[in-house]
Design an enzyme around this catalytic site. Structure first.
Site, PDB file in Angstrom:
ATOM      1  N   GLU A   1      -2.702  -1.698  -3.083  1.00  0.00           N
ATOM      2  CA  GLU A   1      -3.770  -0.904  -2.493  1.00  0.00           C
ATOM      3  C   GLU A   1      -3.427   0.573  -2.559  1.00  0.00           C
ATOM      4  O   GLU A   1      -2.254   0.940  -2.531  1.00  0.00           O
ATOM      5  CB  GLU A   1      -3.964  -1.282  -1.017  1.00  0.00           C
ATOM      6  CG  GLU A   1      -4.295  -2.728  -0.757  1.00  0.00           C
ATOM      7  CD  GLU A   1      -4.428  -3.019   0.727  1.00  0.00           C
ATOM      8  OE1 GLU A   1      -5.067  -4.039   1.053  1.00  0.00           O
ATOM      9  OE2 GLU A   1      -3.898  -2.248   1.556  1.00  0.00           O
TER      10      GLU A   1
ATOM     11  N   HIS B   1      -7.730  -5.676   7.695  1.00  0.00           N
ATOM     12  CA  HIS B   1      -7.465  -4.617   8.667  1.00  0.00           C
ATOM     13  C   HIS B   1      -7.685  -5.155  10.083  1.00  0.00           C
ATOM     14  O   HIS B   1      -8.808  -5.406  10.495  1.00  0.00           O
ATOM     15  CB  HIS B   1      -8.313  -3.361   8.459  1.00  0.00           C
ATOM     16  CG  HIS B   1      -7.652  -2.132   9.037  1.00  0.00           C
ATOM     17  ND1 HIS B   1      -6.856  -1.292   8.287  1.00  0.00           N
ATOM     18  CD2 HIS B   1      -7.630  -1.639  10.281  1.00  0.00           C
ATOM     19  CE1 HIS B   1      -6.392  -0.318   9.050  1.00  0.00           C
ATOM     20  NE2 HIS B   1      -6.847  -0.511  10.274  1.00  0.00           N
TER      21      HIS B   1
ATOM     22  N   HIS C   1       0.864  -1.186   0.000  1.00  0.00           N
ATOM     23  CA  HIS C   1       0.000   0.000   0.000  1.00  0.00           C
ATOM     24  C   HIS C   1       0.898   1.232   0.000  1.00  0.00           C
ATOM     25  O   HIS C   1       1.161   1.823   1.048  1.00  0.00           O
ATOM     26  CB  HIS C   1      -0.906  -0.013   1.232  1.00  0.00           C
ATOM     27  CG  HIS C   1      -1.960   1.055   1.223  1.00  0.00           C
ATOM     28  ND1 HIS C   1      -3.203   0.884   1.790  1.00  0.00           N
ATOM     29  CD2 HIS C   1      -1.962   2.320   0.722  1.00  0.00           C
ATOM     30  CE1 HIS C   1      -3.911   1.996   1.648  1.00  0.00           C
ATOM     31  NE2 HIS C   1      -3.175   2.882   1.004  1.00  0.00           N
TER      32      HIS C   1
END
Length: 237
Positions: free
Chosen positions: A70, A190, A43
């Site tokens: 991401e 997450h 990410h």
């Protein structure tokens, strides 16, 4: 079996702290795949405080499983993804100054915006996923954007589960069932950890992939990276 994609951002954070190349992000990507992970997630953020944009390019030939990138689809991010053409791009609405992702997309309000971006990625052969909160309306909205998958934002579940509230998984199960009914694949991520992943997997149907980074790396400090990856794979069976 639900696939495990290991987010290696924290490895880059540790490397950047000293300014050298230890630990080596590319070697760790090779290792997590050798240890059984079915994917690698990164990410990159605009300030490059952990994974750098150059890392994203360098990882392309290294990731022989599934490569998931991401990020917020700003112009620089989109240009990078279109050049690299990873297996999957996960769209996350994080602000520039966010420490970590803290909300999913409003897929109703931003339907046209997301649809345009998703069309661009899909036309280039890149599977798309949208980071969403566990709300049925957001799942319905996601289906109208043309996305391939949704990624359920699981922080609320993880916090509730740690406090003994197992019923917090129900919105995720309901959203996953609806997503599947609407033809969407289901990912999640997450704050998932060894402590909650088995329960989440058992309760949430049609779960195709989880992306785990922070908890996995923290756990690996005590148990070792290979051992932790093997334990996740066992719990995801």
């Amino acid at each position: 079996m639900t696939k495990l994609s290991v987010n290696i951002n924290k490895i880059a954070t540790l490397r950047n702290a000293r300014g050298g190349n230890m630990p080596n992000v590319l070697q760790v990507a090779k290792d997590v795949q050798a240890f059984g992970a079915q994917g690698v997630t990164i990410h990159p953020r605009p300030d490059e405080r952990h994974i750098r944009y150059q890392d994203a390019y360098d990882l392309k030939p290294i990731v022989i499983t599934e490569y998931n990138i991401e990020g917020n689809p700003i112009e620089k991010f989109m240009d990078m993804v279109l050049q690299i053409k990873p297996t999957q791009v996960t769209l996350v609405p994080d602000s520039v100054d966010a420490i970590t992702s803290n909300a999913g997309w409003d897929t109703v309000k931003h339907k046209d915006y997301l649809a345009e971006i998703i069309s661009e990625f899909k036309n280039n052969g890149i599977r798309t996923s949208i980071f969403v909160d566990p709300t049925l309306d957001m799942i319905k909205g996601a289906a109208k954007t043309g996305t391939d998958r949704i990624e359920l934002y699981t922080e609320a579940f993880a916090e509730a589960f740690e406090n003994g509230n197992k019923t917090a998984v129900k919105p995720y199960a309901d959203c996953a069932a609806l997503a599947h009914k609407l033809g969407l694949g289901v990912n999640a991520g997450h704050d998932l950890s060894l402590g909650n992943i088995k329960f989440f997997k058992e309760q949430v149907p049609h779960l195709q992939e989880v992306s785990i980074g922070h908890a996995l790396i923290c756990e690996a400090l005590y148990q070792g990276l290979e051992s932790v990856i093997q334990e996740y794979l066992e719990k995801l069976k």
